[in-house]
Motif scaffolding. Structure first.
Motif, short mmCIF file in Angstrom:
data_model
loop_
_atom_site.label_atom_id
_atom_site.label_comp_id
_atom_site.label_asym_id
_atom_site.label_seq_id
_atom_site.Cartn_x
_atom_site.Cartn_y
_atom_site.Cartn_z
N ASP A 30 0.82 -1.21 0.00
CA ASP A 30 0.00 0.00 0.00
C ASP A 30 0.85 1.26 0.00
OD1 ASP A 30 -2.37 -1.45 0.13
OD2 ASP A 30 -2.33 -1.53 2.32
N LEU A 31 0.37 2.23 -0.73
CA LEU A 31 0.97 3.56 -0.67
C LEU A 31 -0.18 4.51 -0.35
CD1 LEU A 31 3.44 5.47 -1.20
CD2 LEU A 31 2.60 5.67 -3.55
N TYR A 32 -0.19 5.02 0.89
CA TYR A 32 -1.28 5.91 1.31
C TYR A 32 -0.97 7.34 0.91
CZ TYR A 32 -3.81 2.33 3.87
OH TYR A 32 -4.56 1.23 4.19
N LEU A 33 -2.05 8.06 0.58
CA LEU A 33 -1.91 9.43 0.09
C LEU A 33 -2.72 10.38 0.97
CD1 LEU A 33 -2.80 8.44 -3.58
CD2 LEU A 33 -0.47 8.76 -2.73
N ASP A 34 -2.28 11.62 1.06
CA ASP A 34 -3.07 12.63 1.78
C ASP A 34 -2.57 14.01 1.37
OD1 ASP A 34 -4.90 13.80 3.56
OD2 ASP A 34 -4.60 12.21 5.03
N THR A 35 -3.29 15.04 1.76
CA THR A 35 -2.83 16.41 1.48
C THR A 35 -1.75 16.76 2.50
OG1 THR A 35 -4.39 17.44 2.98
CG2 THR A 35 -5.17 17.05 0.74
N PRO A 36 -1.00 17.83 2.27
CA PRO A 36 0.04 18.19 3.25
C PRO A 36 -0.55 18.44 4.65
CG PRO A 36 0.37 19.38 1.20
CD PRO A 36 -0.94 18.67 1.07
N ASP A 37 -1.85 18.83 4.72
CA ASP A 37 -2.48 19.07 6.03
C ASP A 37 -3.30 17.87 6.51
OD1 ASP A 37 -1.45 21.65 6.04
OD2 ASP A 37 -3.15 22.41 4.88
N PHE A 38 -3.11 16.75 5.90
CA PHE A 38 -3.84 15.51 6.26
C PHE A 38 -5.36 15.72 6.25
CE2 PHE A 38 0.41 14.91 7.88
CZ PHE A 38 0.70 13.61 7.48
N ASP A 39 -5.84 16.35 5.20
CA ASP A 39 -7.28 16.64 5.13
C ASP A 39 -8.11 15.39 4.89
OD1 ASP A 39 -7.38 19.57 5.43
OD2 ASP A 39 -6.05 19.50 3.69
N LEU A 40 -7.56 14.39 4.22
CA LEU A 40 -8.30 13.13 4.06
C LEU A 40 -8.48 12.49 5.43
CD1 LEU A 40 -6.60 11.70 0.84
CD2 LEU A 40 -9.01 12.30 1.05
N TYR A 41 -7.41 12.44 6.20
CA TYR A 41 -7.45 11.88 7.56
C TYR A 41 -8.47 12.64 8.42
CZ TYR A 41 -5.78 11.07 12.35
OH TYR A 41 -5.71 10.79 13.69
N LYS A 42 -8.41 13.97 8.31
CA LYS A 42 -9.32 14.79 9.13
C LYS A 42 -10.78 14.56 8.73
CE LYS A 42 -5.95 18.47 9.84
NZ LYS A 42 -5.46 19.73 9.24
N ASN A 43 -10.99 14.24 7.46
CA ASN A 43 -12.36 13.99 7.00
C ASN A 43 -12.75 12.51 7.05
OD1 ASN A 43 -13.73 16.51 5.92
ND2 ASN A 43 -11.68 16.70 5.02
N LYS A 44 -11.95 11.75 7.80
CA LYS A 44 -12.22 10.32 8.00
C LYS A 44 -12.28 9.53 6.68
CE LYS A 44 -14.13 10.49 12.55
NZ LYS A 44 -15.13 10.05 13.47
N LEU A 45 -11.29 9.83 5.84
CA LEU A 45 -11.15 9.10 4.58
C LEU A 45 -9.73 8.57 4.48
CD1 LEU A 45 -12.79 11.68 2.14
CD2 LEU A 45 -13.79 9.52 2.85
N SER A 46 -9.56 7.54 3.68
CA SER A 46 -8.20 7.10 3.37
C SER A 46 -8.12 6.82 1.87
CB SER A 46 -7.82 5.86 4.18
OG SER A 46 -8.69 4.81 3.89
N LEU A 47 -6.97 7.11 1.31
CA LEU A 47 -6.77 6.94 -0.13
C LEU A 47 -5.45 6.23 -0.33
CD1 LEU A 47 -7.64 7.74 -3.07
CD2 LEU A 47 -6.33 9.83 -2.78
N ARG A 48 -5.48 5.13 -1.05
CA ARG A 48 -4.24 4.37 -1.21
C ARG A 48 -4.12 3.73 -2.59
NH1 ARG A 48 -6.49 -0.23 2.81
NH2 ARG A 48 -7.92 -1.22 1.35
N PHE A 49 -2.89 3.63 -3.05
CA PHE A 49 -2.59 2.74 -4.16
C PHE A 49 -2.35 1.38 -3.53
CE2 PHE A 49 -1.10 6.65 -6.32
CZ PHE A 49 -1.78 6.50 -7.51
N ARG A 50 -2.93 0.36 -4.09
CA ARG A 50 -2.73 -0.98 -3.54
C ARG A 50 -2.30 -1.95 -4.63
NH1 ARG A 50 -6.45 -4.00 0.85
NH2 ARG A 50 -4.87 -3.05 2.15
#
Lengths: 303, 579
Positions: free
Chosen positions: A46-66
């Motif tokens: 897995d390669l997880y992705l997020d914005t520099p401010d971790f906005d995906l994390y803050k919005n309870k989302l996760s985005l990954r290449f798998r």
């Protein structure tokens, strides 16, 4: 309850008695009329992705290449956007760009397929040589970032979904700032949970046979057509490495997942409840809500 | 004299029976149901080109200063692939399949790369513009069409007007139009169009009558001699009774139909495929050769409920079409192994029915837009008018054209335009008081379809929708199609008719009528027949000493009990076939 396209009903557990659980799985045991068949070992990268401010994390989302490796042979790549569970039994949104083979990144060496770039990153884990500052790694990470920048407004399903959700910090222009933040691998032991009419209890024997397209039916059930497939489980053992500055270098996660595979979802949920009751009493398990990404980020961000 | 002809005909029929028997044995022993032996290598079908000599103006939006207008490409891409875009003009969007989305994304990814390379627009990018535009408009068309469940009064009037107009209006002078003079090389006016999603040239390896099977194989359609299918859901479309059923693999779907189109749809589709078009894939099933299984968890659970539903939707009593029904027994599984998993389930079997494939490999969108993107300029679509005339297809509406995505394996796709629902043909009558509609009436299928008088070719089969390509069709376009029809020889025609499994005398009468119609087309266009097919307009057939066909007319309603729709009665689907 009807499951919409792009959702999955899943439950996660923290395992207290790992040894007992692994014994149970390796022996393809039985629990209250439900049989278990341990069928495959998968490796995920897995390669997880997020914005520099971790906005995906803050919005309870996760985005990954798998990258998925099935039984050391078949390999697939995908880009997945998932929501966190709101309750222990809630349904998670899952949007996947399932075919990455035709996406390419323009580099100094010409057009290179996205999976090949991902492989540069994942090879560090496979070779057990983690070196984030290496030239190859930096080249691969910047190539991925470039691909995201150029395709943030294109027809990539997870990007389309993020834009559609209109979440704070994830405005259209912010999607282009998404970049890699974690990478890691996961060993997964997968098992089918099913009803064997010869070895079950009366209440379960009368359940209608699962009805799925033949292409979605595992070989085990094609060979044993009287077995009724209800759930799918996996024991996951994962390790993640941070791509941003943090005190920790890696995080380890060990968890158990159960997924509803039954065509009558409400009935499948009932079986999930029954199975959960037995898991808790036999293996001292506890419900878990955070995704692996959320668990990792929480641990990495702890001062 | 008459007796002499009759005797000669009886001898001919006897010879034909022997030949048919030999052919039957060959088919049974050597060839599979799909009639293109599965062991033969499959000749792949390529997409072909969509490019026209003059690029339609509507495609200009894809171009910005000679380069790809990525913003526009993405707008179309999002409409076609983003499932969160759910409404178009206040109607729900339907028809985005995973395969189509994947295909569109592949096209968009190529445009993204072209944009990054700052490429000048070329033929390759133009091909993608055409395709994106067609898919985009087709999705809109489908969404709007789905919102309109009943035919409007205006549409009904339009159909009547077109029916009358077409009966009188199709007259063609042997000349070259200004458009042709401008766009086609005069030295080769009869050149075939390039292969395109709309039409494909014939290839040596596949005989014309086997092109239907070749298409079916490319779509992974597996129609068995005896089929077991599972009830899926009821259907609300069309006027012929039908339901949606699932193949036992649950991946592939079928449409199960009854009524007066069960023979005609099969032959019509075979003939169109032979002429180079992509088609639906209907297969005729004789008495008890198809078993429909019910699941207690579905909307319809048994034969009685099926009858009620069909009556409710189509106002047709299905009872006369049913042979047996009940519970699947172990004994039945000994005769048909496919039934094994369904012991104890409810089933029903029929006197006759047609099963039309909805393969997983093919995803349907809306119409193929005969009036958009200069499609009316395509010879292959203009020429299709004569193909419709040949089989006497009345229902030529846009909704009977389809744009599809065919998965060729390995996540490779091709766009294909399909002529769908070709069953309203081979002798069509309409009733006004009471309103009614019946197809496949052999006595209503004229012996001739084209004639030439006063230097003009005249076509006589009426159609209910004169689509733009048919309106634009010229003598040269129809001459081109006439040559294609001329390439069909006697054995090919007979093979295709045999697929419909009409009772033998009716099949024979249709063979003679199609041969005659074919000859009338070739004569009208002054073409030398490359494969003359003998026919007899006074065909007479006696069965057990009784005239069944006399002087080219069907006299007896053959096996009335086995053919509840009747081959003689004009009572059609709107009057419950007279039951």
């Amino acid at each position: 309850m009807l499951l919409a396209q792009g959702t999955e009903e899943q439950r996660k557990y923290v395992i207290k008695d790992e040894k007992a659980l692994l014994n149970f799985i390796n022996s393809s045991g039985q629990l209250e009329g439900l049989s278990l068949y341990n069928h495959s070992k998968f490796t995920y990268f897995d390669l997880y992705l997020d914005t520099p401010d971790f906005d995906l994390y803050k919005n309870k989302l996760s985005l990954r290449f798998r990258k998925r490796v099935f039984n050391d042979s078949l390999v697939t790549y995908g880009l997945q956007l998932k929501s966190e569970m709101e309750t222990v039994s809630s349904v998670r949104m899952e949007i996947e760009e399932a075919q990455l083979d035709f996406y390419r990144v323009k580099t100094d060496q010409g057009w290179i397929e996205l999976p090949k770039i991902l492989d540069i990153i994942f090879s560090q884990i496979q070779n057990n040589k983690i070196d984030i500052s290496s030239k190859e790694m930096q080249y691969a990470l910047s190539s991925i970032q470039k691909w995201i920048q150029l395709n943030a407004e294109s027809t990539i399903s997870p990007f389309q979904k993020i834009a559609f959700l209109k979440l704070k910090g994830l405005e259209r222009e912010k999607i282009a700032t998404i970049r890699p933040v974690l990478f890691g691998s996961e060993k997964r032991i997968r098992s089918h949970i099913y009803i064997d009419p010869a070895k079950t209890i009366i209440e379960l024997r009368s359940m209608p046979m699962n009805s799925l397209a033949l292409s979605a039916v595992p070989d085990f059930f094609k060979k044993n057509n009287t077995f009724n497939w209800i759930l799918e489980t996996s024991v996951d053992s994962a390790v993640f490495y941070s791509l941003f500055k943090t005190n920790k270098t890696e995080v380890e996660i060990f968890e158990f997942e159960v997924e509803n595979k039954y065509f009558l979802h409400e009935k499948g949920t009932e079986i999930m409840n029954l199975f959960e009751k037995n898991l808790k009493s036999n293996f001292q398990m506890e419900n878990l809500m955070d995704s692996k990404y959320r668990q990792s980020i929480k641990k990495f961000l702890v001062p | 004299m008459k007796n002499e002809i009759k005797d000669r005909y009886q001898a001919y029929l006897k010879k034909m029976k022997s030949a048919v028997l030999l052919l039957f044995l060959f088919v049974k022993i050597l060839a599979p149901y799909n009639s293109l032996a599965q062991s033969e290598p499959l000749v792949p079908i390529e997409r072909g080109s969509l490019l026209l000599n003059q690029q339609p103006q509507v495609l200009d939006s894809f171009v910005n200063n000679g380069r790809i207008n990525l913003k526009y490409v993405r707008t179309i891409g999002h409409f076609l692939t983003n499932n969160d875009i759910t409404v178009y003009k206040k109607t729900a969007i339907s028809g985005r399949s995973k395969a189509t989305i994947r295909h569109i994304k592949q096209l968009i990814a190529k445009q993204e790369e072209g944009f990054q390379e700052n490429l000048l627009v070329n033929d390759e990018t133009r091909e993608i513009f055409y395709e994106l535009y067609l898919f985009n408009e087709s999705l809109k068309q489908k969404s709007l069409a789905n919102a309109q469940t009943k035919m409007s009064f205006n549409d009904k009037i339009k159909m009547e007007v077109h029916s009358i107009k077409s009966k009188r209006g199709f007259r063609y002078k042997n000349s070259i139009t200004d458009h042709e003079a401008k766009n086609i090389n005069k030295s080769n006016l009869q050149e075939d169009p390039k292969d395109s999603p709309f039409w494909h040239q014939s290839i040596k390896q596949v005989p014309l009558d086997k092109r239907f099977a070749q298409l079916a194989r490319s779509k992974k359609i597996k129609a068995k001699k005896e089929m077991v299918v599972l009830f899926d859901k009821s259907s609300l479309s069309g006027s012929a009774p039908k339901i949606n059923v699932l193949d036992l693999d649950l991946d592939n779907k079928w449409s199960l139909k009854w009524g007066d189109e069960v023979h005609t749809d099969v032959v019509g589709s075979h003939i169109f495929a032979a002429l180079g078009y992509d088609v639906d894939h209907p297969y005729f099933y004789e008495e008890n050769k198809l078993t429909l299984i019910f699941d207690e968890l579905k909307e319809i659970k048994n034969k009685e409920e099926l009858k009620i539903k069909i009556k409710e939707i189509y106002n047709i009593d299905l009872e006369p079409f049913i042979t047996t029904y009940g519970t699947v027994t172990i004994q039945m599984t000994k005769e048909l192994a496919d039934l094994q998993p369904y012991v104890g389930k409810q089933y029903v079997r029929f006197k006759k029915c047609v099963l039309e494939a909805r393969p997983d490999r093919v995803k349907r969108m809306g119409s193929f837009l005969p009036g958009l993107l200069s499609n009316e300029d395509r010879r292959e679509l203009r020429g299709a008018l004569l193909a419709h005339q040949f089989i006497g297809n009345w229902d030529t509406r846009e909704q009977n054209t389809l744009l599809t995505t065919v998965h060729m394996g390995n996540y490779k796709y091709r766009m294909s335009a399909v002529f769908s629902d070709l069953g309203a043909s081979f002798g069509v009558v309409q009733g006004i008081f009471p309103p009614d509609f019946k197809v496949g009436l052999v006595n209503e299928f004229p012996w001739e379809v084209a004639s030439c008088a006063g230097g003009k070719v005249k076509l006589n089969s009426s159609i209910n929708s004169i689509l733009p390509p048919y309106q634009q069709a010229t003598y040269q376009d129809l001459l081109w199609m006439a040559k294609k029809i001329g390439e069909l020889d006697g054995p090919m025609l007979r093979n295709m008719i045999n697929k419909a499994k009409w009772p033998e005398p009716i099949a024979e009468l249709y063979f003679h009528k199609l041969a005659s119609r074919r000859a009338s087309i070739l004569n009208a266009f002054d073409l030398t027949d490359p494969h003359p097919i003998p026919f007899d307009k006074n065909l007479t057939i006696k069965v057990d000493g009784e005239y069944v066909v006399k002087n080219g007319k069907l006299l007896i309603d053959i096996d009335k009990d086995k053919n509840p729709e009747s081959f003689l009665s004009k009572k059609g689907r709107l009057t419950n076939y007279g039951h």
